[in-house]
Design a protein around this motif. Sequence first.
Motif, PDB file in Angstrom:
ATOM      1  N   TYR A  44       0.885  -1.162   0.000  1.00  0.00           N
ATOM      2  CA  TYR A  44       0.000   0.000   0.000  1.00  0.00           C
ATOM      3  C   TYR A  44       0.922   1.209   0.000  1.00  0.00           C
ATOM      4  O   TYR A  44       1.553   1.514   1.002  1.00  0.00           O
ATOM      5  CB  TYR A  44      -0.898  -0.015   1.242  1.00  0.00           C
ATOM      6  CG  TYR A  44      -1.891   1.111   1.290  1.00  0.00           C
ATOM      7  CD1 TYR A  44      -3.048   1.075   0.535  1.00  0.00           C
ATOM      8  CD2 TYR A  44      -1.668   2.220   2.096  1.00  0.00           C
ATOM      9  CE1 TYR A  44      -3.966   2.092   0.573  1.00  0.00           C
ATOM     10  CE2 TYR A  44      -2.585   3.258   2.133  1.00  0.00           C
ATOM     11  CZ  TYR A  44      -3.734   3.189   1.372  1.00  0.00           C
ATOM     12  OH  TYR A  44      -4.630   4.212   1.413  1.00  0.00           O
ATOM     13  N   ALA A  50       0.765  -4.231   2.536  1.00  0.00           N
ATOM     14  CA  ALA A  50      -0.690  -4.310   2.626  1.00  0.00           C
ATOM     15  C   ALA A  50      -1.118  -5.730   2.980  1.00  0.00           C
ATOM     16  O   ALA A  50      -1.975  -5.921   3.834  1.00  0.00           O
ATOM     17  CB  ALA A  50      -1.332  -3.888   1.315  1.00  0.00           C
ATOM     18  N   MET A  63      -5.040  -4.231   5.692  1.00  0.00           N
ATOM     19  CA  MET A  63      -6.048  -3.395   5.057  1.00  0.00           C
ATOM     20  C   MET A  63      -7.354  -3.498   5.831  1.00  0.00           C
ATOM     21  O   MET A  63      -7.537  -4.402   6.643  1.00  0.00           O
ATOM     22  CB  MET A  63      -6.271  -3.854   3.611  1.00  0.00           C
ATOM     23  CG  MET A  63      -5.021  -3.869   2.758  1.00  0.00           C
ATOM     24  SD  MET A  63      -4.328  -2.231   2.473  1.00  0.00           S
ATOM     25  CE  MET A  63      -5.500  -1.593   1.302  1.00  0.00           C
TER      26      MET A  63
END
Length: 90
Positions: A44, A50, A63
């Motif tokens: 990310y 992520a 996330m």
Amino acid sequence: TSMPATQFEYPNNRLVNSSYDVLYRRNQIIEQATSAVIASWQFYGPARVAEVVLANGLTQTFMNNARTNFAGKPAAGRIMIDQRSAISDQ
């Protein structure tokens, strides 16, 4: 800056290969003998992991539930998850 090592050999002669993206982040580890993906990373932004997906199907995600945004706020190098949204039986 040169790329990190892309191959690692264990004492039992097992070989694994690592692949990296253009930002020098490891994004896969692959078993050389079978070409099976052992682990893969998704990011990310330029610096945050992520998700990590393992060969056995387990996924560790950083996330939110919809996987549309990062769930934590970096503070002193740690991930802080907002626990206020957790479901409670109370």
